[in-house]
Design a protein around this motif. Structure first.
Motif, mmCIF file in Angstrom:
data_model
loop_
_atom_site.group_PDB
_atom_site.id
_atom_site.type_symbol
_atom_site.label_atom_id
_atom_site.label_comp_id
_atom_site.label_asym_id
_atom_site.label_seq_id
_atom_site.Cartn_x
_atom_site.Cartn_y
_atom_site.Cartn_z
ATOM 1 N N GLU A 199 0.599 -15.848 17.103
ATOM 2 C CA GLU A 199 -0.596 -15.867 16.252
ATOM 3 C C GLU A 199 -1.187 -17.266 16.261
ATOM 4 O OE1 GLU A 199 0.770 -14.637 12.462
ATOM 5 O OE2 GLU A 199 1.601 -12.734 13.193
ATOM 6 N N ILE A 200 -2.469 -17.367 16.597
ATOM 7 C CA ILE A 200 -3.137 -18.669 16.609
ATOM 8 C C ILE A 200 -4.397 -18.585 15.739
ATOM 9 C CG2 ILE A 200 -2.258 -19.328 18.865
ATOM 10 C CD1 ILE A 200 -4.900 -18.479 20.082
ATOM 11 N N PRO A 201 -4.817 -19.714 15.137
ATOM 12 C CA PRO A 201 -5.965 -19.690 14.222
ATOM 13 C C PRO A 201 -7.316 -19.663 14.930
ATOM 14 C CG PRO A 201 -5.070 -21.903 14.365
ATOM 15 C CD PRO A 201 -4.149 -21.033 15.151
ATOM 16 N N ARG A 202 -7.380 -20.078 16.191
ATOM 17 C CA ARG A 202 -8.632 -20.098 16.940
ATOM 18 C C ARG A 202 -8.309 -20.171 18.428
ATOM 19 N NH1 ARG A 202 -12.030 -25.032 15.300
ATOM 20 N NH2 ARG A 202 -13.005 -24.786 17.332
ATOM 21 N N ALA A 203 -9.276 -19.827 19.247
ATOM 22 C CA ALA A 203 -9.068 -19.859 20.693
ATOM 23 C C ALA A 203 -10.334 -20.342 21.378
ATOM 24 C CB ALA A 203 -8.679 -18.472 21.212
ATOM 25 N N GLU A 204 -10.162 -21.045 22.495
ATOM 26 C CA GLU A 204 -11.297 -21.507 23.287
ATOM 27 C C GLU A 204 -11.227 -20.894 24.678
ATOM 28 O OE1 GLU A 204 -11.798 -25.681 23.447
ATOM 29 O OE2 GLU A 204 -12.399 -25.862 21.334
ATOM 30 N N TYR A 205 -12.390 -20.507 25.188
ATOM 31 C CA TYR A 205 -12.468 -19.844 26.484
ATOM 32 C C TYR A 205 -13.448 -20.593 27.389
ATOM 33 C CZ TYR A 205 -10.363 -15.873 24.014
ATOM 34 O OH TYR A 205 -9.541 -15.062 23.273
ATOM 35 N N ARG A 206 -13.054 -20.747 28.648
ATOM 36 C CA ARG A 206 -13.965 -21.311 29.636
ATOM 37 C C ARG A 206 -14.894 -20.206 30.144
ATOM 38 N NH1 ARG A 206 -11.736 -22.381 34.089
ATOM 39 N NH2 ARG A 206 -9.676 -21.504 33.699
ATOM 40 N N PRO A 207 -16.151 -20.494 30.450
ATOM 41 C CA PRO A 207 -17.100 -19.467 30.921
ATOM 42 C C PRO A 207 -16.849 -19.082 32.378
ATOM 43 C CG PRO A 207 -18.172 -21.611 30.883
ATOM 44 C CD PRO A 207 -16.802 -21.817 30.292
ATOM 45 N N VAL A 208 -15.681 -18.514 32.637
ATOM 46 C CA VAL A 208 -15.269 -18.245 34.017
ATOM 47 C C VAL A 208 -16.029 -17.080 34.647
ATOM 48 C CG1 VAL A 208 -12.963 -19.191 33.677
ATOM 49 C CG2 VAL A 208 -13.391 -16.774 33.166
ATOM 50 N N MET A 209 -16.700 -16.254 33.848
ATOM 51 C CA MET A 209 -17.394 -15.094 34.399
ATOM 52 C C MET A 209 -18.874 -15.334 34.648
ATOM 53 S SD MET A 209 -15.736 -11.830 32.409
ATOM 54 C CE MET A 209 -16.803 -10.730 33.349
ATOM 55 N N GLN A 210 -19.408 -16.460 34.150
ATOM 56 C CA GLN A 210 -20.837 -16.695 34.270
ATOM 57 C C GLN A 210 -21.284 -16.810 35.725
ATOM 58 O OE1 GLN A 210 -22.998 -16.665 31.671
ATOM 59 N NE2 GLN A 210 -24.655 -16.803 33.164
ATOM 60 N N ARG A 211 -20.602 -17.633 36.496
ATOM 61 C CA ARG A 211 -20.987 -17.836 37.896
ATOM 62 C C ARG A 211 -20.803 -16.557 38.724
ATOM 63 N NH1 ARG A 211 -21.755 -22.194 41.309
ATOM 64 N NH2 ARG A 211 -22.608 -21.372 43.263
ATOM 65 N N PRO A 212 -19.641 -15.858 38.626
ATOM 66 C CA PRO A 212 -19.521 -14.598 39.369
ATOM 67 C C PRO A 212 -20.569 -13.569 38.976
ATOM 68 C CG PRO A 212 -17.365 -15.349 38.655
ATOM 69 C CD PRO A 212 -18.368 -16.236 37.990
#
Length: 284
Positions: free
Chosen positions: A134-147
């Motif tokens: 369980e984590i309080p927040r998460a960060e995501y890289r925009p890995v799907m934008q370019r594809p």
């Protein structure tokens, strides 16, 4: 998927996606498969009712007919990257230990009454494994934008050739005048558009025409499509393969004379002026 799109890192907070409102659960798929036989579904998420079952197991509630080979589950604190987080952990099965070289296979202890007791010695078949933290927040890289952008560009290049004879180019004129008032030459026609059955726009625009205008009344939507694409479709099925033109005065450019056969469908019945404006060589 929305967290993998954009121009920068995206922050996800609890309650935005999923049922959990105060935490974000991060799955360890290798351990879930090894200890619970759980694999991600087509959306790369937990299969339905899986989380509810893990929560019940962590409270000591198990089905009468337990699945063979499935480890027990408990909720506790785990250390991840220097942080201590709560999570769901798989408890390995326990079996009786084999006798040692002296034939001893029991654990002896003294109970509260001072008597020596002996119980069979048990050992774990493995080590506890983290299932979810369980984590309080998460960060995501925009890995799907370019594809995504590459796929859209590829799709556009793929239809430019085969679909070139199926395009209608529409342009909206923000003017108060109706189509009747445009001094572009040609002839004004009035057509009653049926909301259920597409009407063929044939004879209004000649085979040599390359531009005509549609004056869609306020509060109405007109659907325009090619006869070859619409075929015998009616109603919503026809609208799905047609272009929606909302209220306003539209010019429709034809890329070749094979596109002069069009079908019109509306969201309701109304009379609409149609202006044949110009021919292919640009003369009025």
């Amino acid at each position: 998927m929305k967290y993998a799109m954009g121009d920068s890192r995206n922050t996800r907070l609890p309650g935005d996606v999923g049922l959990a409102q105060d935490r974000i659960l991060v799955s360890h798929w290798k351990n879930l498969a090894l200890t619970q036989g759980i694999k991600p579904n087509r959306s790369h998420d937990l299969p339905g009712a899986t989380m509810a079952r893990l929560a019940r197991n962590a409270e000591g509630q198990y089905a009468k007919r337990a699945v063979a080979g499935r480890w027990g589950v408990y909720r506790g604190e785990v250390k991840v990257g220097g942080s201590r987080l709560m999570g769901y952990i798989a408890r390995p099965p326990r079996v009786r230990a084999q006798a040692d070289e002296y034939g001893n296979a029991k654990t002896r202890f003294i109970n509260g009454r001072g008597k020596v007791k002996a119980l069979p010695k048990v050992v774990n078949l493995g080590r506890p494994r983290i299932l979810m933290v369980e984590i309080p927040r998460a960060e995501y890289r925009p890995v799907m934008q370019r594809p995504f952008e590459d796929a859209v560009s590829q799709a556009q290049r793929g239809v430019e050739g085969p679909m070139a004879d199926k395009f209608i180019a529409g342009a909206l004129f923000e003017r108060a005048e109706t189509a009747d008032a445009f001094p572009l030459g040609g002839r004004v026609y009035r057509a009653t558009v049926n909301a259920d059955v597409p009407g063929v726009l044939d004879g209004v625009v000649s085979g040599a025409a390359s531009l005509f205008m549609l004056d869609v009344p306020a509060g109405r939507t007109l659907y325009v499509g090619h006869a070859a694409q619409v075929g015998a479709l009616q109603g919503d099925a026809a609208r799905a393969v047609m272009f929606p033109f909302r209220a306003g005065t539209w010019t429709v450019a034809l890329t070749d004379e094979g596109q002069a056969l069009l079908r019109l469908l509306a969201d309701s019945d109304f009379e609409m002026p149609i202006l044949a404006a110009a021919t292919i060589d640009g003369t009025a």
